[in-house]
Scaffold this active site. Structure first.
Site, PDB file in Angstrom:
ATOM      1  N   CYS A  78     -11.041  -7.646  -1.178  1.00 47.78           N
ATOM      2  CA  CYS A  78     -11.337  -6.257  -0.800  1.00 47.78           C
ATOM      3  C   CYS A  78     -12.492  -5.656  -1.593  1.00 47.78           C
ATOM      4  CB  CYS A  78     -10.109  -5.379  -0.949  1.00 47.78           C
ATOM      5  SG  CYS A  78      -8.752  -5.931   0.068  1.00 47.78           S
ATOM      6  N   HIS A 125     -12.285   2.066  -1.286  1.00 49.23           N
ATOM      7  CA  HIS A 125     -11.621   1.052  -0.464  1.00 49.23           C
ATOM      8  C   HIS A 125     -10.371   1.684   0.140  1.00 49.23           C
ATOM      9  CE1 HIS A 125      -9.711  -2.416   1.024  1.00 49.23           C
ATOM     10  NE2 HIS A 125      -8.842  -2.554   0.043  1.00 49.23           N
ATOM     11  N   ASN A 181      -5.832  -1.338   6.062  1.00 51.70           N
ATOM     12  CA  ASN A 181      -6.685  -1.999   5.075  1.00 51.70           C
ATOM     13  C   ASN A 181      -7.472  -3.106   5.775  1.00 51.70           C
ATOM     14  OD1 ASN A 181      -7.744  -3.560   3.019  1.00 51.70           O
ATOM     15  ND2 ASN A 181      -5.880  -3.588   1.789  1.00 51.70           N
TER      16      ASN A 181
HETATM   17  N1  ACO Z   1       9.282  -0.957   6.323  1.00 47.50           N
HETATM   18  C1  ACO Z   1      10.430  -0.524   5.768  1.00 47.50           C
HETATM   19  N2  ACO Z   1      10.813  -0.853   4.525  1.00 47.50           N
HETATM   20  C2  ACO Z   1       9.994  -1.642   3.809  1.00 47.50           C
HETATM   21  C3  ACO Z   1       8.780  -2.133   4.326  1.00 47.50           C
HETATM   22  C4  ACO Z   1       8.443  -1.753   5.642  1.00 47.50           C
HETATM   23  N3  ACO Z   1       7.298  -2.143   6.229  1.00 47.50           N
HETATM   24  N4  ACO Z   1       8.175  -2.877   3.400  1.00 47.50           N
HETATM   25  C5  ACO Z   1       8.982  -2.870   2.316  1.00 47.50           C
HETATM   26  N5  ACO Z   1      10.076  -2.136   2.560  1.00 47.50           N
HETATM   27  C6  ACO Z   1      11.195  -1.843   1.646  1.00 47.50           C
HETATM   28  C7  ACO Z   1      11.282  -2.838   0.528  1.00 47.50           C
HETATM   29  O1  ACO Z   1      12.010  -3.970   0.931  1.00 47.50           O
HETATM   30  C8  ACO Z   1      11.987  -2.030  -0.542  1.00 47.50           C
HETATM   31  O2  ACO Z   1      13.362  -2.063  -0.281  1.00 47.50           O
HETATM   32  P1  ACO Z   1      14.416  -2.216  -1.521  1.00 47.50           P
HETATM   33  O3  ACO Z   1      14.177  -1.010  -2.376  1.00 47.50           O
HETATM   34  O4  ACO Z   1      15.702  -2.235  -0.809  1.00 47.50           O
HETATM   35  O5  ACO Z   1      14.028  -3.502  -2.187  1.00 47.50           O
HETATM   36  C9  ACO Z   1      11.503  -0.607  -0.312  1.00 47.50           C
HETATM   37  O6  ACO Z   1      10.961  -0.587   1.023  1.00 47.50           O
HETATM   38  C10 ACO Z   1      10.436  -0.154  -1.292  1.00 47.50           C
HETATM   39  O7  ACO Z   1       9.452  -1.181  -1.398  1.00 47.50           O
HETATM   40  P2  ACO Z   1       8.259  -1.096  -2.444  1.00 47.50           P
HETATM   41  O8  ACO Z   1       7.440  -2.336  -2.317  1.00 47.50           O
HETATM   42  O9  ACO Z   1       8.770  -0.722  -3.788  1.00 47.50           O
HETATM   43  O10 ACO Z   1       7.458   0.149  -1.843  1.00 47.50           O
HETATM   44  P3  ACO Z   1       6.214   0.891  -2.429  1.00 47.50           P
HETATM   45  O11 ACO Z   1       6.479   2.327  -2.513  1.00 47.50           O
HETATM   46  O12 ACO Z   1       5.660   0.194  -3.616  1.00 47.50           O
HETATM   47  O13 ACO Z   1       5.160   0.708  -1.244  1.00 47.50           O
HETATM   48  C11 ACO Z   1       3.288  -0.710  -0.660  1.00 47.50           C
HETATM   49  C12 ACO Z   1       4.793  -0.582  -0.825  1.00 47.50           C
HETATM   50  C13 ACO Z   1       2.848   0.234   0.451  1.00 47.50           C
HETATM   51  C14 ACO Z   1       2.954  -2.140  -0.311  1.00 47.50           C
HETATM   52  C15 ACO Z   1       2.608  -0.298  -1.983  1.00 47.50           C
HETATM   53  O14 ACO Z   1       3.192  -0.972  -3.054  1.00 47.50           O
HETATM   54  C16 ACO Z   1       1.131  -0.610  -1.962  1.00 47.50           C
HETATM   55  O15 ACO Z   1       0.379  -0.012  -1.227  1.00 47.50           O
HETATM   56  N6  ACO Z   1       0.688  -1.516  -2.850  1.00 47.50           N
HETATM   57  C17 ACO Z   1      -0.719  -1.862  -2.933  1.00 47.50           C
HETATM   58  C18 ACO Z   1      -1.017  -2.825  -1.873  1.00 47.50           C
HETATM   59  C19 ACO Z   1      -2.459  -2.951  -1.619  1.00 47.50           C
HETATM   60  O16 ACO Z   1      -3.205  -1.996  -1.637  1.00 47.50           O
HETATM   61  N7  ACO Z   1      -2.889  -4.156  -1.340  1.00 47.50           N
HETATM   62  C20 ACO Z   1      -4.210  -4.405  -0.919  1.00 47.50           C
HETATM   63  C21 ACO Z   1      -4.898  -5.260  -1.841  1.00 47.50           C
HETATM   64  S1  ACO Z   1      -6.485  -5.496  -1.248  1.00 47.50           S
HETATM   65  C22 ACO Z   1      -6.839  -7.151  -0.885  1.00 47.50           C
HETATM   66  O17 ACO Z   1      -7.610  -7.748  -1.591  1.00 47.50           O
HETATM   67  C23 ACO Z   1      -6.203  -7.823   0.316  1.00 47.50           C
END
Ligand code: ACO
Length: 330
Positions: A116, A257, A287
């Site tokens: 990214c 980004h 993204n």
């Molecule tokens: N729908 C419903 N529930 C979900 C989903 C979904 N799509 N995905 C995960 N959950 C659940 C999980 O299982 C978890 O349940 P649990 O508490 O029972 O275990 C709960 O939701 C919370 O999950 P978290 O991962 O803690 O949620 P968080 O608030 O951290 O949000 C997210 C997740 C959106 C992925 C966030 O962590 C994020 O944006 N991280 C950065 C990711 C990113 O930007 N990546 C790009 C990198 S760039 C590249 O080079 C490709």
């Protein structure tokens, strides 16, 4: 050492037609529009057609950037493509784009791999080459077909990504202080395992077993990546401002980004800037990795959010884990 200024002569972007909404995703995996929107700020994303490769989208964006710059493909002598979803592992997607665009053979063509952050790595590379005086006009393209490497059964990742492409044309200028003012690139390689595609490379070549295990798909530890993203982008933004004796107040628009609205809000808070000083389109595209900044930059320009004399801050993070920032004077 660079002795000429390098300027952005034109921008272009392309988004595939097919829109995939959160409501449709909720029929594919156990998720909801409410979960996706509150956690990420994403409402919908674009999905490339089956026969549409990263190079095809890159060509569309590049043609628009060339038209914006008032240049022909024959006037380009450098093509740098940032992508983590190349048409094939070999050769470089830049070569396919060169051929499809009709860029002459006497052109350097290669891909940059920084996920990214890839567009900022490619921009810095191209500007250094043009700034040296050895190249004259470069196409810098970010293009991604992330739908081809996402595991559509994994709700923790498949809701976050989309397809698209963006491009800029770089040229030289003798006016000091114009164009690319500076860049800051970096990486936390020790955290590479937080975001990767484990299979298909020389560590673990593809086998029937690796395919059955889904090792060809993107894997991400979202919560850890989130923390890194905030830290990496904050540091990249702070360092480049300090390096050029500037403060956030000098920035008329931040083009970050587009991974997650909450990450962008954290950066805004850190820089003590209102969110309206940030260009945000994550709700429409999700993204798009290396394509995200050039798409946002193009949309920001076309929406009149960037004017002559403005100072723009571009800032990114991604797999690697890489990060980067760039300051551009228009
Ligand atoms: N729908 C419903 N529930 C979900 C989903 C979904 N799509 N995905 C995960 N959950 C659940 C999980 O299982 C978890 O349940 P649990 O508490 O029972 O275990 C709960 O939701 C919370 O999950 P978290 O991962 O803690 O949620 P968080 O608030 O951290 O949000 C997210 C997740 C959106 C992925 C966030 O962590 C994020 O944006 N991280 C950065 C990711 C990113 O930007 N990546 C790009 C990198 S760039 C590249 O080079 C490709």
């Amino acid at each position: 050492m660079s002795h000429r200024s390098t300027v952005i002569l034109g921008t272009g972007s392309y988004a595939p037609e097919r829109v995939l909404t959160n409501a449709e995703l909720a029929k594919m995996v156990d998720t909801s529009d409410e979960w996706i929107f509150t956690r990420s700020g994403i409402r919908e994303r674009r999905i490339a057609a089956e026969n549409e490769a990263a190079s095809d989208m890159g060509v569309q964006a590049a043609q628009r950037a060339l038209a914006d710059a008032g240049l022909k493909a024959s006037e380009i002598d450098l093509v740098v493509v940032a992508t983590l979803t190349p048409d094939m592992p070999m050769p470089a997607t830049a070569c396919f784009i060169q051929h499809k665009l009709g860029v002459p053979p006497a052109t350097a063509c290669f891909d940059v791999s920084a996920a990214c952050s890839g567009f900022l790595y490619a921009l810095d590379t191209a500007c250094a080459m043009v700034g040296s005086g050895r190249y004259h006009r470069a196409l810098v393209i970010g293009t991604e077909k992330l739908s081809s490497i996402v595991d559509w059964k994994d709700r923790t990742t498949c809701v976050l990504f989309g397809d698209g492409a963006g491009a800029v044309v770089i040229g030289a200028s003798n006016e000091p202080g114009q164009g690319l003012v500076g860049t800051k690139l970096g990486a936390f390689g020790e955290s590479a395992n937080l975001l990767w595609i484990p299979g298909g490379g020389s560590v673990a070549p593809t086998t029937a077993a690796s395919l059955a295990a889904g090792d060809q798909f993107l894997k991400m530890k979202g919560r850890e990546v989130f923390k890194f993203a905030v830290r990496g982008m904050e540091e990249a933004a702070r360092d480049i401002l300090e390096q050029h004796q500037l403060t956030a107040d000098h920035i008329s628009l931040v083009v970050p980004h587009q991974a997650n609205l909450r990450i962008i809000e954290s950066i805004a808070q850190y820089l003590a800037l209102p969110l309206d000083r940030f260009f945000v389109n994550v709700e429409r595209y999700g993204n798009t990795s290396a394509a995200s900044i050039p798409i946002a930059l193009d949309e920001a320009r076309r929406a009149g959010r960037i004017k002559p004399g403005d100072l723009t801050l571009l800032v990114a993070f991604g797999a690697g884990l890489t990060f980067g920032s760039a300051l551009v004077r228009w």
